[in-house]
Design a protein around this motif. Structure first.
Motif, mmCIF file in Angstrom:
data_model
loop_
_atom_site.group_PDB
_atom_site.id
_atom_site.type_symbol
_atom_site.label_atom_id
_atom_site.label_comp_id
_atom_site.label_asym_id
_atom_site.label_seq_id
_atom_site.Cartn_x
_atom_site.Cartn_y
_atom_site.Cartn_z
ATOM 1 N N VAL A 1 5.856 -2.236 7.650
ATOM 2 C CA VAL A 1 6.289 -1.586 6.402
ATOM 3 C C VAL A 1 6.950 -2.653 5.531
ATOM 4 C CG1 VAL A 1 6.639 0.662 7.480
ATOM 5 C CG2 VAL A 1 8.556 -0.952 7.358
ATOM 6 N N SER A 2 7.302 -2.296 4.301
ATOM 7 C CA SER A 2 7.981 -3.228 3.410
ATOM 8 C C SER A 2 9.464 -3.310 3.760
ATOM 9 C CB SER A 2 7.818 -2.798 1.955
ATOM 10 O OG SER A 2 8.567 -1.629 1.707
ATOM 11 N N ILE A 3 10.119 -4.371 3.296
ATOM 12 C CA ILE A 3 11.560 -4.501 3.529
ATOM 13 C C ILE A 3 12.322 -3.399 2.797
ATOM 14 C CG2 ILE A 3 11.539 -6.975 4.030
ATOM 15 C CD1 ILE A 3 12.378 -7.494 1.166
ATOM 16 N N ALA A 4 11.776 -2.957 1.654
ATOM 17 C CA ALA A 4 12.423 -1.858 0.918
ATOM 18 C C ALA A 4 12.403 -0.573 1.750
ATOM 19 C CB ALA A 4 11.724 -1.639 -0.419
ATOM 20 N N THR A 5 11.319 -0.346 2.497
ATOM 21 C CA THR A 5 11.239 0.836 3.346
ATOM 22 C C THR A 5 12.274 0.776 4.462
ATOM 23 O OG1 THR A 5 8.895 1.170 2.896
ATOM 24 C CG2 THR A 5 9.750 2.151 4.901
ATOM 25 N N VAL A 6 12.419 -0.392 5.075
ATOM 26 C CA VAL A 6 13.436 -0.557 6.114
ATOM 27 C C VAL A 6 14.816 -0.237 5.549
ATOM 28 C CG1 VAL A 6 14.550 -2.157 7.724
ATOM 29 C CG2 VAL A 6 12.077 -2.283 7.337
ATOM 30 N N SER A 7 15.079 -0.740 4.334
ATOM 31 C CA SER A 7 16.372 -0.502 3.714
ATOM 32 C C SER A 7 16.596 0.981 3.418
ATOM 33 C CB SER A 7 16.490 -1.319 2.426
ATOM 34 O OG SER A 7 17.763 -1.161 1.852
ATOM 35 N N ARG A 8 15.540 1.674 3.006
ATOM 36 C CA ARG A 8 15.681 3.107 2.723
ATOM 37 C C ARG A 8 15.971 3.893 4.010
ATOM 38 N NH1 ARG A 8 11.360 1.950 -1.169
ATOM 39 N NH2 ARG A 8 12.261 2.145 -3.252
ATOM 40 N N VAL A 9 15.374 3.431 5.100
ATOM 41 C CA VAL A 9 15.675 4.069 6.385
ATOM 42 C C VAL A 9 17.136 3.839 6.744
ATOM 43 C CG1 VAL A 9 15.211 3.989 8.872
ATOM 44 C CG2 VAL A 9 13.310 3.914 7.242
ATOM 45 N N VAL A 10 17.606 2.611 6.527
ATOM 46 C CA VAL A 10 19.004 2.271 6.807
ATOM 47 C C VAL A 10 19.941 3.141 5.973
ATOM 48 C CG1 VAL A 10 20.750 0.458 6.537
ATOM 49 C CG2 VAL A 10 18.523 -0.084 7.536
ATOM 50 N N ASN A 11 19.546 3.404 4.732
ATOM 51 C CA ASN A 11 20.374 4.186 3.817
ATOM 52 C C ASN A 11 20.094 5.694 3.891
ATOM 53 O OD1 ASN A 11 22.039 2.283 1.939
ATOM 54 N ND2 ASN A 11 20.046 1.280 2.128
ATOM 55 N N ASN A 12 19.224 6.082 4.857
ATOM 56 C CA ASN A 12 18.890 7.496 5.051
ATOM 57 C C ASN A 12 18.324 8.133 3.784
ATOM 58 O OD1 ASN A 12 18.646 9.723 6.729
ATOM 59 N ND2 ASN A 12 20.615 10.587 6.087
ATOM 60 N N SER A 13 17.431 7.382 3.113
ATOM 61 C CA SER A 13 16.839 7.864 1.867
ATOM 62 C C SER A 13 15.792 8.942 2.145
ATOM 63 C CB SER A 13 16.185 6.694 1.117
ATOM 64 O OG SER A 13 15.397 7.166 0.044
ATOM 65 N N PRO A 14 15.731 9.973 1.312
ATOM 66 C CA PRO A 14 14.719 11.026 1.481
ATOM 67 C C PRO A 14 13.323 10.573 1.057
ATOM 68 C CG PRO A 14 16.032 11.436 -0.486
ATOM 69 C CD PRO A 14 16.672 10.276 0.212
ATOM 70 N N LYS A 15 13.216 9.386 0.473
ATOM 71 C CA LYS A 15 11.925 8.890 -0.014
ATOM 72 C C LYS A 15 11.017 8.398 1.115
ATOM 73 C CE LYS A 15 13.534 7.505 -4.615
ATOM 74 N NZ LYS A 15 13.639 6.387 -5.591
ATOM 75 N N VAL A 16 11.547 8.348 2.350
ATOM 76 C CA VAL A 16 10.759 7.872 3.481
ATOM 77 C C VAL A 16 10.298 9.065 4.310
ATOM 78 C CG1 VAL A 16 10.740 6.367 5.507
ATOM 79 C CG2 VAL A 16 12.157 5.778 3.526
ATOM 80 N N SER A 17 9.018 9.086 4.665
ATOM 81 C CA SER A 17 8.490 10.187 5.464
ATOM 82 C C SER A 17 9.116 10.194 6.857
ATOM 83 C CB SER A 17 6.971 10.070 5.586
ATOM 84 O OG SER A 17 6.635 8.974 6.412
ATOM 85 N N PRO A 18 9.243 11.365 7.476
ATOM 86 C CA PRO A 18 9.825 11.439 8.826
ATOM 87 C C PRO A 18 9.099 10.547 9.831
ATOM 88 C CG PRO A 18 9.658 13.621 7.859
ATOM 89 C CD PRO A 18 8.933 12.708 6.930
ATOM 90 N N LYS A 19 7.773 10.480 9.724
ATOM 91 C CA LYS A 19 6.989 9.668 10.660
ATOM 92 C C LYS A 19 7.327 8.196 10.521
ATOM 93 C CE LYS A 19 2.228 8.743 12.088
ATOM 94 N NZ LYS A 19 0.793 9.044 11.834
ATOM 95 N N THR A 20 7.393 7.721 9.257
ATOM 96 C CA THR A 20 7.725 6.309 9.017
ATOM 97 C C THR A 20 9.151 6.010 9.441
ATOM 98 O OG1 THR A 20 6.181 6.183 7.157
ATOM 99 C CG2 THR A 20 7.893 4.506 7.259
ATOM 100 N N LYS A 21 10.050 6.929 9.125
ATOM 101 C CA LYS A 21 11.452 6.752 9.488
ATOM 102 C C LYS A 21 11.599 6.641 11.005
ATOM 103 C CE LYS A 21 16.014 8.872 8.878
ATOM 104 N NZ LYS A 21 16.761 9.998 8.265
ATOM 105 N N GLU A 22 10.909 7.488 11.729
ATOM 106 C CA GLU A 22 10.974 7.463 13.187
ATOM 107 C C GLU A 22 10.449 6.134 13.736
ATOM 108 O OE1 GLU A 22 9.120 9.972 16.971
ATOM 109 O OE2 GLU A 22 9.029 10.798 14.942
ATOM 110 N N LYS A 23 9.361 5.643 13.140
ATOM 111 C CA LYS A 23 8.779 4.380 13.586
ATOM 112 C C LYS A 23 9.739 3.218 13.362
ATOM 113 C CE LYS A 23 5.497 2.512 11.067
ATOM 114 N NZ LYS A 23 4.180 2.152 10.469
ATOM 115 N N VAL A 24 10.334 3.158 12.167
ATOM 116 C CA VAL A 24 11.260 2.068 11.842
ATOM 117 C C VAL A 24 12.501 2.128 12.727
ATOM 118 C CG1 VAL A 24 12.746 1.089 10.051
ATOM 119 C CG2 VAL A 24 10.433 1.862 9.470
ATOM 120 N N LEU A 25 13.048 3.314 12.927
ATOM 121 C CA LEU A 25 14.241 3.455 13.768
ATOM 122 C C LEU A 25 13.958 3.018 15.204
ATOM 123 C CD1 LEU A 25 15.692 6.857 12.470
ATOM 124 C CD2 LEU A 25 16.718 4.576 12.211
#
Length: 335
Positions: A12-36
């Motif tokens: 994923v992009s570094i911005a996506t990782v950051s959104r996961v870190v910040n608990n952003s709603p812009k990330v899909s649950p599937k992507t969030k789970e993968k990054v975490l």
């Protein structure tokens, strides 16, 4: 382990990782789970930079070039500004000059302006090719924002480069000279920048492939100044023996054209000349100048498009993009 490593492992992009870190709603649950999962597996602890990447954008881009009075740089800034405005971004311009400390200071200055990304225009920012530490300040900047480089190539995380295929262009010009029977091709340059080194390498490779010697006295350093180049050629006329000129700038090439007129040399029969960048100088020359079009407009457009893909669409983009050049044939050559 840093945010770039996590992004790479999770695809994923570094911005996506950051959104996961910040608990952003812009990330899909599937992507969030993968990054975490990747973060947990690698025991990654986010730092302030990683958290800050996911925050709101100022829609502002920093642009740094050495000097705006240069035709090439002025056109680059114009192209960039036009493309950035089309995507709703403003820009802050800085002119750093060519000294190392000035370049470092300007990068730090623009980073303090809370820009979303930084664009460096010109091969001077890639250093002189002898000491990699010359570009450490760019890698440091890339820890804060993405850095895009035009007509330069620097390695590092979060650094994206777009450059002209200068090697192939000068290789083709030199081969064309040789096919027309030119044996003493004078290579004229004004710096040891990344771009200039690629141009010289193409020139030398074509000579070697044709079985011609590489003569040190036919590699002539001058200034990108018409009158200065003309006068230098007149001064060294007795020690220089050449039947064609390949210059890294149009201004240098026109200096050679003016030299030929003073010496009474027929162009292109007795002296063929090729410039670089296909600037307005090329068609202002008398006779009109054959010149390599390095496709600056294409490079600027590709840079902005990739920036938007990275910042807004969260698309993984190529680190390095090489743009083919075009030889625009006019009256100073017969090939």
């Amino acid at each position: 382990m840093n945010i770039y490593d996590i992004a790479k492992l999770a695809n994923v992009s570094i911005a996506t990782v950051s959104r996961v870190v910040n608990n952003s709603p812009k990330v899909s649950p599937k992507t969030k789970e993968k990054v975490l999962a990747v973060m947990k597996e690698n025991e990654y602890t986010p730092n302030a930079f990683a958290r800050g990447l996911g925050l709101g954008s100022m829609k502002t881009v920093g642009i740094i070039c050495p000097n705006i009075d240069d035709i090439y740089m002025a056109k680059a800034v114009s192209y960039l500004e036009r493309n950035l405005h089309a995507h709703g971004y403003d820009c802050i311009l800085g002119c750093s000059g060519f000294k190392q400390e000035e370049k470092v200071d300007y990068v730090r200055l623009l980073l303090s302006k809370k820009i979303d990304t930084l664009i460096l225009v010109g091969s001077t920012y890639a250093g002189n090719g002898k000491d990699e530490s010359d570009t450490d300040y760019i890698r440091e900047a890339a820890e804060q924002v993405s850095v895009f480089m035009i007509n330069a190539k620097v390695s590092g995380d979060n650094i994206y480069c777009t450059y002209a295929d200068d090697f192939q262009a000068t290789y083709e010009v030199t081969k064309a000279f040789i096919r027309r029977g030119k044996e003493k091709i004078l290579f004229m340059y004004d710096s040891e920048s990344y771009s200039a080194r690629q141009k010289m390498a193409g020139y030398e490779a074509a000579l070697q492939d044709a079985g011609y010697p590489i003569r040190g006295n036919l590699k002539f350093k001058t200034k990108n100044d018409i009158e200065y180049t003309r006068d230098m050629l007149l001064e060294y006329n007795r020690t220089l023996d050449f039947d064609s000129v390949l210059a890294t700038e149009d201004g240098i090439a026109i200096g050679a054209v003016k030299y030929a007129k003073i010496k009474g040399l027929a162009i292109p029969e007795e002296l063929a000349v090729v410039g670089y960048n296909n600037s307005i100088l090329a068609i202002s020359s008398d006779p009109e100048l054959t010149s390599v079009d390095s496709k600056l407009g294409v490079m600027c457009k590709k840079t902005v498009e990739r920036m938007i893909d990275l910042l807004e669409r969260e698309i993984q983009i190529e680190k390095n993009v090489c743009v083919p050049c075009e030889i625009v044939r006019r009256c100073t050559t017969d090939f």
